[in-house]
Structures are given as structure tokens and as C-alpha cells.
Design an enzyme around this catalytic site. Structure first.
Site, PDB file in Angstrom:
ATOM      1  N   ASP B  15      25.314  -3.457   3.964  1.00  0.00           N
ATOM      2  CA  ASP B  15      25.654  -2.886   2.656  1.00  0.00           C
ATOM      3  C   ASP B  15      24.664  -1.761   2.316  1.00  0.00           C
ATOM      4  O   ASP B  15      25.022  -0.744   1.724  1.00  0.00           O
ATOM      5  CB  ASP B  15      25.635  -3.977   1.580  1.00  0.00           C
ATOM      6  CG  ASP B  15      26.669  -3.751   0.485  1.00  0.00           C
ATOM      7  OD1 ASP B  15      26.871  -2.595   0.097  1.00  0.00           O
ATOM      8  OD2 ASP B  15      27.260  -4.733   0.006  1.00  0.00           O
ATOM      9  N   HIS B  18      25.354   1.961   3.099  1.00  0.00           N
ATOM     10  CA  HIS B  18      26.032   2.821   2.112  1.00  0.00           C
ATOM     11  C   HIS B  18      25.016   3.664   1.350  1.00  0.00           C
ATOM     12  O   HIS B  18      25.253   4.836   1.058  1.00  0.00           O
ATOM     13  CB  HIS B  18      26.803   1.977   1.086  1.00  0.00           C
ATOM     14  CG  HIS B  18      28.052   1.352   1.596  1.00  0.00           C
ATOM     15  ND1 HIS B  18      29.113   2.074   2.069  1.00  0.00           N
ATOM     16  CD2 HIS B  18      28.421   0.040   1.700  1.00  0.00           C
ATOM     17  CE1 HIS B  18      30.099   1.257   2.436  1.00  0.00           C
ATOM     18  NE2 HIS B  18      29.698   0.015   2.225  1.00  0.00           N
ATOM     19  N   HIS B 197      28.546 -13.137  -2.745  1.00  0.00           N
ATOM     20  CA  HIS B 197      27.961 -11.812  -2.498  1.00  0.00           C
ATOM     21  C   HIS B 197      28.026 -11.018  -3.796  1.00  0.00           C
ATOM     22  O   HIS B 197      29.102 -10.804  -4.334  1.00  0.00           O
ATOM     23  CB  HIS B 197      28.784 -11.125  -1.390  1.00  0.00           C
ATOM     24  CG  HIS B 197      28.420  -9.699  -1.113  1.00  0.00           C
ATOM     25  ND1 HIS B 197      27.623  -9.324  -0.046  1.00  0.00           N
ATOM     26  CD2 HIS B 197      28.765  -8.539  -1.736  1.00  0.00           C
ATOM     27  CE1 HIS B 197      27.493  -7.998  -0.036  1.00  0.00           C
ATOM     28  NE2 HIS B 197      28.184  -7.493  -1.051  1.00  0.00           N
ATOM     29  N   HIS B 199      26.897  -7.712  -6.489  1.00  0.00           N
ATOM     30  CA  HIS B 199      26.359  -6.361  -6.714  1.00  0.00           C
ATOM     31  C   HIS B 199      25.790  -6.321  -8.124  1.00  0.00           C
ATOM     32  O   HIS B 199      26.237  -7.051  -9.002  1.00  0.00           O
ATOM     33  CB  HIS B 199      27.436  -5.287  -6.507  1.00  0.00           C
ATOM     34  CG  HIS B 199      27.631  -4.963  -5.061  1.00  0.00           C
ATOM     35  ND1 HIS B 199      26.956  -3.965  -4.423  1.00  0.00           N
ATOM     36  CD2 HIS B 199      28.400  -5.564  -4.118  1.00  0.00           C
ATOM     37  CE1 HIS B 199      27.313  -3.921  -3.145  1.00  0.00           C
ATOM     38  NE2 HIS B 199      28.186  -4.886  -2.932  1.00  0.00           N
ATOM     39  N   TYR B 288      36.776   0.202  -7.491  1.00  0.00           N
ATOM     40  CA  TYR B 288      36.154   0.614  -6.224  1.00  0.00           C
ATOM     41  C   TYR B 288      35.284   1.846  -6.420  1.00  0.00           C
ATOM     42  O   TYR B 288      35.651   2.757  -7.166  1.00  0.00           O
ATOM     43  CB  TYR B 288      37.234   1.025  -5.226  1.00  0.00           C
ATOM     44  CG  TYR B 288      38.003  -0.103  -4.651  1.00  0.00           C
ATOM     45  CD1 TYR B 288      37.557  -0.762  -3.514  1.00  0.00           C
ATOM     46  CD2 TYR B 288      39.193  -0.510  -5.232  1.00  0.00           C
ATOM     47  CE1 TYR B 288      38.285  -1.803  -2.976  1.00  0.00           C
ATOM     48  CE2 TYR B 288      39.929  -1.545  -4.700  1.00  0.00           C
ATOM     49  CZ  TYR B 288      39.464  -2.190  -3.565  1.00  0.00           C
ATOM     50  OH  TYR B 288      40.187  -3.216  -3.039  1.00  0.00           O
TER      51      TYR B 288
END
Lengths: 344, 344
Positions: B15, B18, B197, B199, B288
Site C-alpha cells: 500500500d 502508492h 485493513h 485507512h 475511490y
């Protein structure tokens, strides 16, 4: 479930002063206060990081005088109230009177969580001056809920209209916040509000603030982009978004708060405010930031890990003023190391 | 209360790719993997941000080949297992075989939260290859718990040994995490683990990860200094500290994790990973990151706020591939603005 309408106090121009070493200009203060006022935030606190009278050799000199900052903020705002912080011992009643003359409407009187006694005179005088008066129990993680309740009751008995649980070291998790806020809410008279002030040293300032509201807090502190001491405070714009999702009315408009953080505060940040090694260690150990420099010096001198010193100081519940303990702990750790005890 | 012993998967080298536009060198990968291995973290995932086969015009080219990264990480580690991510449609069974040849032991097969069907072949093949196999339900905030449970059951029936609730947009709060993790835990066979998971777009990645463990998750994702897409992931070193305080055994040693974040990853960060205006908007809208650029372009073209476009797209539950909707929404908002509706 707590009250669904709360008031937020922004501390960008007070706790945030620590993060810029008290070097905001009056123009910075105007720009930030103006941007904050447009968010609709209820109260804007503007003082030296250590409160009125904090500008000094010991706590660092402010770029401008307290009165100049406060007058600028009071002149700028149209909707928000303006607050000043005062720590008895650093700030005096005289400082408070001068601050009141600039036009502030709120005073927050802060003491260590076991020393509410020393706030009696200042809280009493503030009420006589007609200021909205808040009691602020710093380092609230250091004592059990029962002790905190007794100290909060004292502040309320002196006249405080709100009492804050203050997680100065960013050392609390959500369960502890819930427990302590609930305890104060249940013990204080209905007309006394409960507040919560977070630091992000364990990365949970937003979640802790939400937990506080769910436990009955109606006053929450935050700052734009989280600008504040250590890992910073609850970021105002993030809390506004999260509170809205959780059905809590903060009165803070989200987009203006985002814009104020991004366009007005981030460009003025001297360094990133984040949960880095030093601030995380503070939260993990539960110690004052004033211990850090001493601990790193002692660590180097005695060949031990500064983090082990800080963790040990946290366990011993050492408070500000006991900095001489730092060397004692370092010596002890170095001896333990010699006799072969494995380090963390 | 959930299980008190969990396994953490670090995603700094996946991740986190990115956040550095997939430009870590093999030497960077070795340094980070070595530092991670010393923390004792159970699993290290290393792949293009969009998984095996992601290095392309559409998703951005990696600096080095997937096999070179994976071989370097596998050669470096002594204790941790190594994982690769695969999104069916981007990565193929052939990619997975080549990855397995480098020595990885874990494969994570990721689909949109309503498209578990497309993971059947890859999960089946991974099990045949003897890889530990994880199913990864992305954008899990977009569907109710009941739908997520059905998709998770499919992955389990194909052979997934763990199924993850993946908050790709950082749009969940603790209540939703608890609800969804609990639902999966109750619905899946005992031998299938549940993972989470996070963010940090709403600033609650650490609190959400804790809530997931309390609800029964035994697998948590994190990354050093939170390096990851958007506002980044749960910071490994912060989660290690918080989990220890909460009585959860992550197997991650705190000081090595702090040092890895500070000394190995922060100096390699191309930009600060933080909850800023853009990443907060993503989490608030629940969309997104691939929508962002399109939304800002459309906003400029039609004179509306990009945030309003993103919030509207989130409400309509627009998914990847429907980017043409962005202009439609912008046109509609511009019309509404003309007829005088007040903006947020």
C-alpha cells in the site's frame, strides 16, 4: 449516548503556539482567527502555549505581547467567543484582568489534575469579572477516576461552569476517556458541563473525542490541522467530519474548516505535527514533554535508551518540577543494564 | 472481547508503494524489509500498490520488476513471512506462479466487496500451490454487513483461510467496523480468520483496528509511519503501542517498530502521509482515490466544488469504472447552483 449538540473550543492559537515556538505574528493570529470564525466554531482560545504570563525565559518568549494577540483576535471575530488560558503560578489575576480588558469572554483555568485547590482564587475572580469560566485538569491520565472526580468537584465548587478532562500527554485510550468523562458527568451538578481535550500521541485523538461525547462531554477541544504540542491536538476539520457522520452537531462547517486547515494553517506550520518517535514515546510513557530534552541528555550520558527512562518516569508518576529524578532513573537503568538485564 | 493474540501484516512495501508512486528501489525494499523483520511482524506484503501485474500505463509503472522486489524481500527476512497482493483482472494465475517461485508464502486475493465471485480461480490455485490464502473485500463500507457476509462466505468456500474487511477509502467509524467484523466472525467457520485493513482518512485507523480486534479480528494490517494510499494506513508503530496498552499481543516489538518508521521509512517518504483536505474528503465521501483527479477537473470546468461532486458520487455508490458519472454529477450540481440552491 451523550448529548448530540456540543460546543468546540479551537486551540490553534494557544496549544498550537507550542508547535511554532510561540512565534505567530499578530497578522498570523488575525488570519487564523478569521478563518476559524468562518467555520462557526464556538470558542477560539488564543494565549501563549503555557497560558497568560507564559512568555518568559522558562517557557519561551512569544513573538508579540499577549494583549496584542488577544486584541487582534477579538477585533477579527464576528461569531466566535474568544478565550484565554491561565495556569495559576504562571499567570496571575492581574494578567487575567488585562486579558479581560481586550474583550475576551471565556477564561480557562488549568492546574495539574491533583492541584485543583490552586484554581480557587482565579476561578472566583473570573466569575466576578463575568467571564465564562472553565476548569482544566491537566495530565488527567495520571490519577484514577475517583481522584479526578474529587478535583473536578472542587473546581465546580469554586464556580467553574465547565470542567475538562485534559489528556496532556496523549496517553489515554477510548476506554479510559469513557470512564473518566462518565465519572465526572455523574458526579458534577447538571448545570456544570464536562469537556475533553485530546492529544494525538497514540493516534487516537479523534476517537477519544468521540468517546468523550458519547460519555456525556458537551465541550471538545480541537485545532486546525491538529496544530499543537507533541503529536498535536484533535484536528478540527477531521473531528467535524467524523462528528457529522456520528450524528453529533458541532456547529462547525466542514468545508470552511478543511480550507482553514489547508490554506491558512498548514502553510504556517514550522514542522509537521505528527505521531513520530518522540511524541509516540510521550504518549506511551505518559510523561510531560518538558522531560524529553532532559531524558535524551541523560540517556546519552549514561548509555541507556531515552525511551526506557521516559517509561520508567511514567510508571513512577513523576510530575513537572521533579526533573532531577530523570538522572536518578538513568543511573539506575545503566546499573541494571550492567548486571545483564535485557533491554526492551 | 476478541482474541488477545493477533497477527499483523505490514503493507509498507505494497500500500505504501502508492505513496511513493511505486518508485522504491530494490535497495529500499531490502532496507525496509530488514527493519520490519527485526520488529517481529508476522507478514510483510510487497507488491505494486495495485497488486501483481499492477505495473502498467493505467496504474503506474514500478521502478523495478515484481520478481526483483519479492526476491529481495524473501532473501532479507529471517522471521516474517512474505505476502503478495493480487487483484483478479489485473493479476493472473501466471503472475501468482511467478511470485510463488520467488519464495513468498502468503497470497492475498482482493476484489471489490460485491465481486468475490471473481476470486474463485485465484484462491483455488493459491491453495493448490500451498500458499497461505487470504481474501480481501475492498471498499467494504459500501455495502451492509449482510451483503459483506455473503461475499466473505464465498471467499471462504473457495478456500480462503482468512477474509478481510477492507476500508479502502478510510470511510468507516468504529461502530461500523465492530458491526461488520462481528458479522463476519459469526458467519464464517471457526477455522477461517477475520482481518481488518484500515485507512486513516477520517483519522481513526488505530481506533478502528482496535475495534476490529475487540470484535474478533485476529489479523490486522498496518504500515511503518502509516505509509499508504490516501491518508495512509494504520501506523504499525502506533498500533503496536496502543495494542500493548490494550492488552493485545501483536508480536511486534515496539522500539524496533518506532525506529524502523523514523529512521528507515520517514526519510524515504516522497510527501507527508496525512489526513489533509483531499484525503479527508475521500474518507468523508467514501469514494475511490481514482475519482479525485477527474472530480477536480470537472469541478473547474463546471464551476462547482470538487468536494460536492465526490460526496454525491459517494451517495450514489459509484464504483471504479463509472468515472463518466463524474461529469454528469458536475453538470447537475452546476444546474442546481444556478437555480439558487445554497452550497454546503
Amino acid at each position: 449516548m451523550g448529548n448530540r449538540t456540543i460546543r468546540v473550543t479551537d486551540v490553534t492559537l494557544r496549544d498550537g503556539m507550542h508547535a511554532v515556538r510561540h512565534q505567530f505574528s499578530v497578522e498570523d493570529a488575525r488570519a487564523i482567527a478569521g478563518a476559524l470564525d468562518r467555520t462557526g466554531v464556538a470558542i477560539i482560545e488564543a494565549t501563549h502555549g503555557d497560558g497568560l504570563g507564559g512568555s518568559s525565559v522558562q517557557y519561551g518568549f512569544s513573538k508579540e505581547t499577549e494583549e496584542d494577540y488577544l486584541r487582534a483576535v477579538c477585533e477579527t471575530v464576528r461569531n466566535s467567543k474568544v478565550a484565554a488560558l491561565l495556569l495559576p503560578g504562571i499567570g496571575t489575576v492581574e494578567h487575567m484582568k488585562r486579558a479581560a480588558d481586550t474583550g475576551i469572554q471565556v477564561i480557562r483555568v488549568a492546574t495539574h489534575c491533583t492541584e485543583a485547590d490552586i484554581s480557587e482564587q482565579h476561578i472566583g475572580e473570573a466569575r466576578k469579572m463575568g467571564l465564562e469560566t472553565v476548569g482544566f485538569l491537566m495530565m488527567s491520565h495520571m490519577v484514577p477516576a475517583g481522584v479526578l472526580v474529587e478535583e473536578a468537584k472542587k473546581m465546580a465548587s469554586y464556580g467553574a461552569q465547565t470542567v475538562y478532562v485534559v489528556d496532556s500527554a496523549g496517553a489515554m485510550l477510548m476506554g479510559e476517556v469513557r470512564e473518566k468523562v462518565t465519572a465526572l458527568r455523574e458526579a458534577l451538578p447538571d448545570e456544570v458541563e464536562v469537556g475533553f481535550h485530546a492529544h494525538n500521541n497514540l493516534g487516537v485523538s479523534v476517537a477519544n473525542s468521540l468517546a468523550a461525547v458519547e460519555a456525556g462531554a458537551t465541550r471538545i477541544d480541537a485545532s486546525l490541522a491538529g496544530l499543537g504540542a507533541g503529536a498535536g491536538n484533535t484536528p478540527l476539520e477531521v473531528f467535524a467530519a467524523v462528528a457529522e457522520k456520528a450524528g453529533i452537531d458541532t456547529g462547525v462547517r466542514l468545508y470552511p474548516a478543511m480550507d482553514a486547515a489547508e490554506d491558512v494553517v498548514r502553510p504556517r506550520m514550522a514542522r509537521p505535527v505528527q505521531t513520530d518517535r518522540v511524541s509516540l514515546t510521550m504518549g506511551y510513557a505518559g510523561v510531560y514533554s518538558s522531560f524529553l530534552l532532559h531524558a535524551f541528555r541523560a540517556a546519552e550520558q549514561f548509555g541507556v535508551d531515552a525511551r526506557d527512562i521516559l517509561v520508567e518516569l511514567g510508571k513512577r508518576k513523576v510530575v513537572g518540577g521533579q526533573e532531577d529524578m530523570i538522572v536518578d532513573v538513568a543511573v539506575e537503568l545503566a546499573k541494571r543494564k550492567e548486571v545483564g538485564a535485557a533491554g526492551r
